[in-house]
Design a protein around this motif. Structure first.
Motif, PDB file in Angstrom:
ATOM      1  N   LEU A  23      10.848  -4.332  15.354  1.00  0.00           N
ATOM      2  CA  LEU A  23       9.480  -4.116  15.813  1.00  0.00           C
ATOM      3  C   LEU A  23       9.315  -2.700  16.378  1.00  0.00           C
ATOM      4  CD1 LEU A  23       7.287  -6.158  15.516  1.00  0.00           C
ATOM      5  CD2 LEU A  23       7.588  -6.849  17.892  1.00  0.00           C
ATOM      6  N   ALA A  24      10.271  -2.269  17.166  1.00  0.00           N
ATOM      7  CA  ALA A  24      10.220  -0.910  17.738  1.00  0.00           C
ATOM      8  C   ALA A  24      10.298   0.135  16.629  1.00  0.00           C
ATOM      9  CB  ALA A  24      11.354  -0.719  18.739  1.00  0.00           C
ATOM     10  N   GLY A  25      11.108  -0.138  15.605  1.00  0.00           N
ATOM     11  CA  GLY A  25      11.219   0.789  14.466  1.00  0.00           C
ATOM     12  C   GLY A  25       9.926   0.890  13.686  1.00  0.00           C
ATOM     13  N   VAL A  26       9.284  -0.273  13.441  1.00  0.00           N
ATOM     14  CA  VAL A  26       7.999  -0.293  12.740  1.00  0.00           C
ATOM     15  C   VAL A  26       6.957   0.479  13.560  1.00  0.00           C
ATOM     16  CG1 VAL A  26       6.069  -1.783  12.033  1.00  0.00           C
ATOM     17  CG2 VAL A  26       8.429  -2.409  11.437  1.00  0.00           C
ATOM     18  N   ALA A  27       6.947   0.251  14.876  1.00  0.00           N
ATOM     19  CA  ALA A  27       6.030   0.978  15.763  1.00  0.00           C
ATOM     20  C   ALA A  27       6.277   2.481  15.641  1.00  0.00           C
ATOM     21  CB  ALA A  27       6.223   0.528  17.207  1.00  0.00           C
ATOM     22  N   GLY A  28       7.541   2.864  15.566  1.00  0.00           N
ATOM     23  CA  GLY A  28       7.892   4.277  15.406  1.00  0.00           C
ATOM     24  C   GLY A  28       7.288   4.871  14.144  1.00  0.00           C
ATOM     25  N   LEU A  29       7.347   4.106  13.040  1.00  0.00           N
ATOM     26  CA  LEU A  29       6.768   4.580  11.777  1.00  0.00           C
ATOM     27  C   LEU A  29       5.250   4.726  11.896  1.00  0.00           C
ATOM     28  CD1 LEU A  29       8.808   2.545   9.115  1.00  0.00           C
ATOM     29  CD2 LEU A  29       9.007   4.979   9.675  1.00  0.00           C
ATOM     30  N   VAL A  30       4.599   3.746  12.544  1.00  0.00           N
ATOM     31  CA  VAL A  30       3.137   3.804  12.731  1.00  0.00           C
ATOM     32  C   VAL A  30       2.774   5.025  13.580  1.00  0.00           C
ATOM     33  CG1 VAL A  30       1.151   2.632  13.784  1.00  0.00           C
ATOM     34  CG2 VAL A  30       2.797   1.320  12.440  1.00  0.00           C
ATOM     35  N   LEU A  31       3.529   5.247  14.657  1.00  0.00           N
ATOM     36  CA  LEU A  31       3.258   6.374  15.552  1.00  0.00           C
ATOM     37  C   LEU A  31       3.549   7.715  14.867  1.00  0.00           C
ATOM     38  CD1 LEU A  31       4.575   4.661  18.761  1.00  0.00           C
ATOM     39  CD2 LEU A  31       2.244   5.505  18.435  1.00  0.00           C
ATOM     40  N   LEU A  32       4.584   7.730  14.046  1.00  0.00           N
ATOM     41  CA  LEU A  32       4.906   8.924  13.261  1.00  0.00           C
ATOM     42  C   LEU A  32       3.737   9.245  12.324  1.00  0.00           C
ATOM     43  CD1 LEU A  32       7.066  11.035  12.424  1.00  0.00           C
ATOM     44  CD2 LEU A  32       7.923   9.347  10.800  1.00  0.00           C
ATOM     45  N   LEU A  33       3.218   8.213  11.642  1.00  0.00           N
ATOM     46  CA  LEU A  33       2.085   8.384  10.737  1.00  0.00           C
ATOM     47  C   LEU A  33       0.847   8.870  11.499  1.00  0.00           C
ATOM     48  CD1 LEU A  33       0.837   8.052   7.899  1.00  0.00           C
ATOM     49  CD2 LEU A  33       0.246   5.709   8.568  1.00  0.00           C
ATOM     50  N   SER A  34       0.576   8.279  12.659  1.00  0.00           N
ATOM     51  CA  SER A  34      -0.611   8.687  13.427  1.00  0.00           C
ATOM     52  C   SER A  34      -0.463  10.136  13.895  1.00  0.00           C
ATOM     53  CB  SER A  34      -0.849   7.753  14.609  1.00  0.00           C
ATOM     54  OG  SER A  34       0.076   7.977  15.640  1.00  0.00           O
ATOM     55  N   GLY A  35       0.759  10.530  14.253  1.00  0.00           N
ATOM     56  CA  GLY A  35       1.013  11.918  14.645  1.00  0.00           C
ATOM     57  C   GLY A  35       0.772  12.880  13.497  1.00  0.00           C
ATOM     58  N   LEU A  36       1.220  12.487  12.300  1.00  0.00           N
ATOM     59  CA  LEU A  36       1.004  13.336  11.116  1.00  0.00           C
ATOM     60  C   LEU A  36      -0.481  13.413  10.772  1.00  0.00           C
ATOM     61  CD1 LEU A  36       4.033  12.195   8.921  1.00  0.00           C
ATOM     62  CD2 LEU A  36       3.724  14.422   9.995  1.00  0.00           C
ATOM     63  N   LEU A  37      -1.188  12.274  10.898  1.00  0.00           N
ATOM     64  CA  LEU A  37      -2.635  12.257  10.620  1.00  0.00           C
ATOM     65  C   LEU A  37      -3.393  13.185  11.564  1.00  0.00           C
ATOM     66  CD1 LEU A  37      -3.773   8.572   9.900  1.00  0.00           C
ATOM     67  CD2 LEU A  37      -3.812  10.534   8.363  1.00  0.00           C
ATOM     68  N   SER A  38      -2.984  13.199  12.840  1.00  0.00           N
ATOM     69  CA  SER A  38      -3.705  14.044  13.800  1.00  0.00           C
ATOM     70  C   SER A  38      -3.201  15.490  13.772  1.00  0.00           C
ATOM     71  CB  SER A  38      -3.617  13.475  15.221  1.00  0.00           C
ATOM     72  OG  SER A  38      -2.282  13.431  15.665  1.00  0.00           O
ATOM     73  N   LEU A  39      -2.184  15.758  12.955  1.00  0.00           N
ATOM     74  CA  LEU A  39      -1.703  17.134  12.798  1.00  0.00           C
ATOM     75  C   LEU A  39      -2.504  17.865  11.705  1.00  0.00           C
ATOM     76  CD1 LEU A  39       0.508  19.094  13.807  1.00  0.00           C
ATOM     77  CD2 LEU A  39       1.960  18.261  11.959  1.00  0.00           C
ATOM     78  N   ILE A  40      -3.015  17.092  10.731  1.00  0.00           N
ATOM     79  CA  ILE A  40      -3.744  17.688   9.608  1.00  0.00           C
ATOM     80  C   ILE A  40      -5.020  18.417  10.065  1.00  0.00           C
ATOM     81  CG2 ILE A  40      -4.979  17.197   7.443  1.00  0.00           C
ATOM     82  CD1 ILE A  40      -2.938  14.824   7.101  1.00  0.00           C
ATOM     83  N   PRO A  41      -5.927  17.751  10.854  1.00  0.00           N
ATOM     84  CA  PRO A  41      -7.181  18.434  11.190  1.00  0.00           C
ATOM     85  C   PRO A  41      -7.024  19.763  11.951  1.00  0.00           C
ATOM     86  CG  PRO A  41      -7.407  16.086  11.567  1.00  0.00           C
ATOM     87  CD  PRO A  41      -5.958  16.350  11.287  1.00  0.00           C
ATOM     88  N   PRO A  42      -6.219  19.814  13.035  1.00  0.00           N
ATOM     89  CA  PRO A  42      -6.119  21.116  13.716  1.00  0.00           C
ATOM     90  C   PRO A  42      -5.470  22.185  12.836  1.00  0.00           C
ATOM     91  CG  PRO A  42      -4.645  19.526  14.755  1.00  0.00           C
ATOM     92  CD  PRO A  42      -5.476  18.775  13.762  1.00  0.00           C
ATOM     93  N   SER A  43      -4.542  21.786  11.969  1.00  0.00           N
ATOM     94  CA  SER A  43      -3.897  22.755  11.069  1.00  0.00           C
ATOM     95  C   SER A  43      -4.909  23.306  10.070  1.00  0.00           C
ATOM     96  CB  SER A  43      -2.749  22.089  10.310  1.00  0.00           C
ATOM     97  OG  SER A  43      -1.846  21.500  11.202  1.00  0.00           O
ATOM     98  N   TRP A  44      -5.649  22.402   9.445  1.00  0.00           N
ATOM     99  CA  TRP A  44      -6.647  22.789   8.452  1.00  0.00           C
ATOM    100  C   TRP A  44      -7.748  23.607   9.110  1.00  0.00           C
ATOM    101  CZ3 TRP A  44      -9.504  18.647   4.961  1.00  0.00           C
ATOM    102  CH2 TRP A  44     -10.184  19.307   3.949  1.00  0.00           C
TER     103      TRP A  44
END
Length: 189
Positions: free
Chosen positions: A118-139
């Motif tokens: 469960l903690a690992g799955v949460a890590g993947l979700v949080l990793l994805l959310s971090g990547l998603l919120s990295l796109i707009p400020p970069s662009w």
């Protein structure tokens, strides 16, 4: 005591970094300061426009008179990087909240052992959310000077972009730390 000896360090790191990342990303999303426009022709010398992804404010530096909800006469909000940020930033925030709930269930300190999967799955979700919120400020930063602004005005990156970057990085690091739980699970099984 909340975090017992049985909670792996990586989980604690993830549970500290991700909420901090969420706060920074939330502030970056809501604050109207993705870009500052100054030295605008035919305007008072101390006037600064603060442009966010939802609304714009103008402020006189001498009197600190601030007016928000400025009309978008240049079509700034119609531009793709701004539109993308309007979609991706809230999506990332929701994903982060989901990831933190799942992480809390996985790391649960009132159980004898954390739930590593469960903690690992949460890590993947949080990793994805971090990547998603990295796109707009970069662009946005990449397109900063291409976005509509009065000609001959001065443009600088606003603090919202910096906070969004930092928040994204903390979420990515926290997510990576939580994904290490998969390794712990594999070691045991």
């Amino acid at each position: 005591h909340l975090l017992g000896m049985r909670t792996p360090t990586a989980m604690i790191v993830g549970m500290v970094l991700c909420p901090c990342g969420l706060l920074l990303t939330l502030t970056g999303t809501l604050a109207p300061n993705w870009r500052q426009v100054s030295l605008i022709p035919n305007q008072p010398i101390d006037l600064i426009w603060e442009q966010g992804i939802w609304y714009m404010c103008s402020e006189r530096q001498s009197s600190h008179d601030r007016l928000c909800g400025q009309a978008d006469e240049l079509g700034y909000f119609e531009k793709v990087p701004v539109r993308a940020a309007q979609g991706l930033m809230p999506t990332s925030l929701v994903l982060t909240l989901v990831g933190l709930v799942v992480a809390a269930l996985g790391v649960r300190c009132w159980r004898k052992e954390p739930r590593h999967i469960l903690a690992g799955v949460a890590g993947l979700v949080l990793l994805l959310s971090g990547l998603l919120s990295l796109i707009p400020p970069s662009w946005y930063t990449h397109e900063l000077w291409a976005l509509p602004a009065p000609s001959d005005s001065t443009l600088v990156v606003g603090y919202s972009v910096v906070l969004s970057y930092l928040g994204s990085c903390l979420e990515i690091l926290g997510g990576l730390a939580l994904t290490l739980s998969f390794h712990h699970y594999c070691k045991e099984h």
